[in-house]
Design an enzyme around this catalytic site. Sequence first.
Site, PDB file in Angstrom:
ATOM      1  N   ARG A 162       0.807  -1.216   0.000  1.00 57.03           N
ATOM      2  CA  ARG A 162       0.000   0.000   0.000  1.00 57.03           C
ATOM      3  C   ARG A 162       0.848   1.278   0.000  1.00 57.03           C
ATOM      4  NH1 ARG A 162      -2.496  -3.361  -1.592  1.00 57.03           N
ATOM      5  NH2 ARG A 162      -4.443  -4.260  -0.865  1.00 57.03           N
ATOM      6  N   SER A 195     -11.333   0.965   2.399  1.00 58.84           N
ATOM      7  CA  SER A 195     -10.666   0.373   3.559  1.00 58.84           C
ATOM      8  C   SER A 195      -9.986   1.469   4.376  1.00 58.84           C
ATOM      9  CB  SER A 195      -9.634  -0.655   3.116  1.00 58.84           C
ATOM     10  OG  SER A 195     -10.270  -1.750   2.492  1.00 58.84           O
ATOM     11  N   GLU A 207      -5.023   3.625   6.214  1.00 56.56           N
ATOM     12  CA  GLU A 207      -4.859   3.469   4.770  1.00 56.56           C
ATOM     13  C   GLU A 207      -5.455   4.673   4.072  1.00 56.56           C
ATOM     14  OE1 GLU A 207      -6.409   0.489   1.227  1.00 56.56           O
ATOM     15  OE2 GLU A 207      -5.733  -0.391   3.109  1.00 56.56           O
TER      16      GLU A 207
END
Length: 314
Positions: free
Chosen positions: A175, A224, A294
């Site tokens: 990520r 998310s 995130e």
Amino acid sequence: MIQQRPLIERLPQVRGRLTAGASLANVTWFRVGGAAEVLFKPADLMDLQGFLARKPDDVPVTVLGVGSNLLVRDGGIPGVVIRLGRAFTEVRANGTTITAGASALDLNVALAARDAGVAGLEFLSGVPGLIGGALRMNAGAYGSDMAAVVASATALDPHGRLHKLSKDELGFTYRASAVDPDWIFIGAELAGRADSPQAIQARITEIQNARAESQPIRSRTGGSTFTNPPHRKAWELIDAAGCRGLTVGGAQVSEKHCNFLINTGTATAADLEALGEEVRRRVKAQSGVELHWEIKRIGVPADSPLRVKTESEA
């Protein structure tokens, strides 16, 4: 006291559009947040390059896509917010390589690849957002990510110079990418493999059905919220900490998938951020695991001296 000129008066002339005090709430998926001090929508690549080359060095720049994995704080974003438009949305196929502009929707890239008989990009149909954001955060879902498919990318440095970056130079990790956050992604070349459009569509349908069943995709959400810790799932930790359905103001932890925060209709960015921090606190207390955001949080709080006035307030 000498009063500084409004920022928009200090910026170079462009062929695109500059707007002072432009509200950003309607362009984020959460539907919250303050204004951009100045919003810039470049006409094309040359317009963007010229702006970056000639703007004052002390003016901060923030790039905003469709706001799918983003929380803009209630005080807005000082400096210039850049939104790339239609000039950066082209998607084309050359054999099993797909070239996509930074403003191309991830879903549209997956569908264009399907039409060209290029497999391997189906996961993008389950990733909300644009290719530029997907490059920045090494977006992934359903068994794949950008690191698995990117051959190269193009980006502008803060002075408007164009660079072609190899996969190694992108430095993808979970990520994240290693590219300087001040650089602006322009597009990417994605490598796939040949397959029939029918087989590719079957996989896209499977992904979209799974996403609809497990995620609150019709709610005002930001995707998310937290990255998965090593060998753990964030949603399981959140659930075990008793956070499913937890609320702060108009913000709520989704009952359907508790790694999603939802604006139930009256939330502020402060509500959503406070709820996320409370979830992090409870998970740490219950399991000892520290969750990491995130969702990217940008801008300043409503009570900050840097709060940006909207067009109607100015």
